[in-house]
Design an enzyme around this catalytic site. Structure first.
Site, PDB file in Angstrom:
ATOM      1  N   LYS A  22      93.380  38.227 113.500  1.00 59.17           N
ATOM      2  CA  LYS A  22      93.813  38.658 112.220  1.00 59.17           C
ATOM      3  C   LYS A  22      94.806  39.686 112.360  1.00 59.17           C
ATOM      4  O   LYS A  22      95.090  40.174 113.635  1.00 59.17           O
ATOM      5  CB  LYS A  22      92.963  38.955 111.224  1.00 59.17           C
ATOM      6  CG  LYS A  22      92.112  37.805 110.790  1.00 59.17           C
ATOM      7  CD  LYS A  22      92.767  36.672 110.258  1.00 59.17           C
ATOM      8  CE  LYS A  22      91.824  35.717 109.548  1.00 59.17           C
ATOM      9  NZ  LYS A  22      91.037  34.661 110.697  1.00 59.17           N
TER      10      LYS A  22
HETATM   11  C1  LIG Z   1      91.639  31.582 105.353  1.00 63.67           C
HETATM   12  C2  LIG Z   1      90.460  31.968 105.958  1.00 63.67           C
HETATM   13  N1  LIG Z   1      89.129  32.237 105.163  1.00 63.67           N
HETATM   14  C3  LIG Z   1      88.085  32.670 105.820  1.00 63.67           C
HETATM   15  C4  LIG Z   1      88.245  33.244 107.039  1.00 63.67           C
HETATM   16  C5  LIG Z   1      86.917  33.631 107.350  1.00 63.67           C
HETATM   17  O1  LIG Z   1      86.945  34.813 108.195  1.00 63.67           O
HETATM   18  P1  LIG Z   1      85.942  35.117 109.314  1.00 63.67           P
HETATM   19  O2  LIG Z   1      86.459  34.190 110.738  1.00 63.67           O
HETATM   20  O3  LIG Z   1      86.213  36.543 109.828  1.00 63.67           O
HETATM   21  O4  LIG Z   1      84.452  34.768 108.970  1.00 63.67           O
HETATM   22  C6  LIG Z   1      89.163  32.968 107.731  1.00 63.67           C
HETATM   23  C7  LIG Z   1      89.348  33.114 108.974  1.00 63.67           C
HETATM   24  O5  LIG Z   1      89.812  32.584 110.153  1.00 63.67           O
HETATM   25  C8  LIG Z   1      90.513  32.310 107.221  1.00 63.67           C
HETATM   26  O6  LIG Z   1      91.497  32.163 107.860  1.00 63.67           O
END
Ligand SMILES: Cc1ncc(COP(=O)(O)O)c(C=O)c1O
Length: 371
Positions: free
Chosen positions: A182
């Site tokens: 990110k």
């Molecule tokens: C659009 C979206 N939603 C939710 C998530 C979930 O985040 P995390 O991987 O930190 O749990 C991500 C992460 O890749 C994402 O890109």
């Protein structure tokens, strides 16, 4: 020539030294650094309450709980996202209701939302793919008119804004991810922005097993929480990253502009919306021409020393979702984009020469594949 991945975090030496300090401090899980990180995130979000969490997924899960979404409820969302955004709806016992994407923005098509609303609809969960937000004025106008909660999946949109206001500084519940790829990272991590202080106690309970402590030795549990606290080690990384947010976003925008200048428009790829105001340019994604097989393109680019990612196949076509009744043909834009979208390298440590290398290799490879 070095392999160019599609993304890579930039962590400075001060942050690495700061992490070592936390590790030596004797307090490595949630503590003072998490509080400091939350305060910094809150400043970014116009002073709203923010709580740090172990993942972006946990931020969405807790967001749904805070909005009282559960069994029998419907949540309107996009089929073109990381599967977390609809898995959390299933995990809450609710039903995702997919609405196709706008083929230009690749985000949920706001024009189609109202006709998907039923008596069971409780919330909208939009996703800001590649960091490009939806029209937040219009989204909240629809939600307000129909009495719906909004859980913004802004996992990819930290540092993005809508007409000058940072994503997170307005709205209902906003979930961010700080996963390694990110725009700012804590290795793994996330955060939720809350509507007001009244949400803080339940949010804090939900992230740590529902536990409340009182007095010297008192403890009670009145809600089944999860284990989703962020560590001080991770928060220290985040604090170091936040110092570079503006610079990172500026650099990503500059690299994206370079892509628009250099990517050969005659190849027949669909480029993203050229937005340099709102998007944080979390990714630069092209939709390949129909005659270019994505798997072959990725393999050929890898041979040329360039990483290409896939974000994302349409969610409703995964086996789990098919087994729940979804099928091909329901969301044609998401399906077509999901089959052909390719994420080209874009991260702050890249140079203009790297962009040129990607554009040059893409041109040669796509031309050969189209012959
Ligand atoms: C659009 C979206 N939603 C939710 C998530 C979930 O985040 P995390 O991987 O930190 O749990 C991500 C992460 O890749 C994402 O890109």
């Amino acid at each position: 020539m070095d392999f160019l991945p599609f993304t890579r975090p930039t962590i400075d030496d001060e942050t690495i030294a700061g992490v070592a300090e936390v590790l030596r401090s004797g307090w490595i899980t949630s503590g003072p650094k998490v509080k400091e990180f939350e305060a910094a995130l809150s400043r970014h979000c116009g002073g709203r309450p923010v709580r740090a969490l172990a993942t972006g997924t946990a931020a969405l899960e807790i967001g749904l709980k805070l909005a009282s979404i559960g069994r029998g409820d419907e949540v309107i969302t996009t089929p073109l996202s990381w599967v977390a955004s609809s898995n959390v709806i299933l995990q809450a016992g609710a039903s995702p209701v997919f609405v196709d994407v706008d083929p230009m923005t690749r985000n949920i098509d706001l024009d189609l939302i109202e006709r998907a609303i039923t008596a069971n609809t409780r919330a909208i969960l939009p996703v800001y793919l590649a960091g490009l937000p939806v029209d937040l004025d219009r989204l909240y106008w629809i939600a307000g008119k129909r009495g719906l909660r909004v859980i913004e999946d802004a996992a990819q949109a930290f540092g993005s804004s809508w007409q000058g206001t940072p994503v997170g500084a307005r709205g209902d519940l906003i979930a961010f991810s700080f996963h390694a790829n990110k725009n700012i990272t804590t290795a793994e991590g996330g955060a939720i922005v809350l509507p007001d202080e009244s949400y803080v106690p339940l949010c804090e309970k939900l992230r740590l097993q529902g536990v409340v402590r009182f007095g010297e030795d008192g403890m009670d549990v009145d809600v089944a929480g999860v284990k989703a606290n962020l560590t001080d080690v991770a928060a220290r990384i985040g604090l170091g990253q936040l110092l570079h947010l503006d610079k990172f976003t500026e650099k990503r925008r500059a690299l994206a502009r370079r892509y628009f200048e250099r990517f050969d428009a005659s190849l027949g790829c669909e480029l993203p919306v050229a937005d340099f105001e709102n998007s944080n340019w979390h990714m630069f994604q092209v939709v390949l021409p129909i005659d270019v097989k994505r798997g072959d393109f990725i393999a050929r680019m890898r041979e040329a020393g360039i990483g290409v990612g896939v974000h994302y196949p349409a969610i409703h076509l995964f086996s789990l979702y098919r087994s729940l009744g979804w099928h091909e043909g329901q969301y044609p834009h998401a399906e077509r984009i999901g089959r052909a979208i390719a994420t080209l390298p874009l991260f702050p440590a890249m140079s203009d020469a790297d962009v040129e290398r990607v554009c040059e290799s893409s041109r040669t490879i796509i031309r050969e594949m189209l012959q």
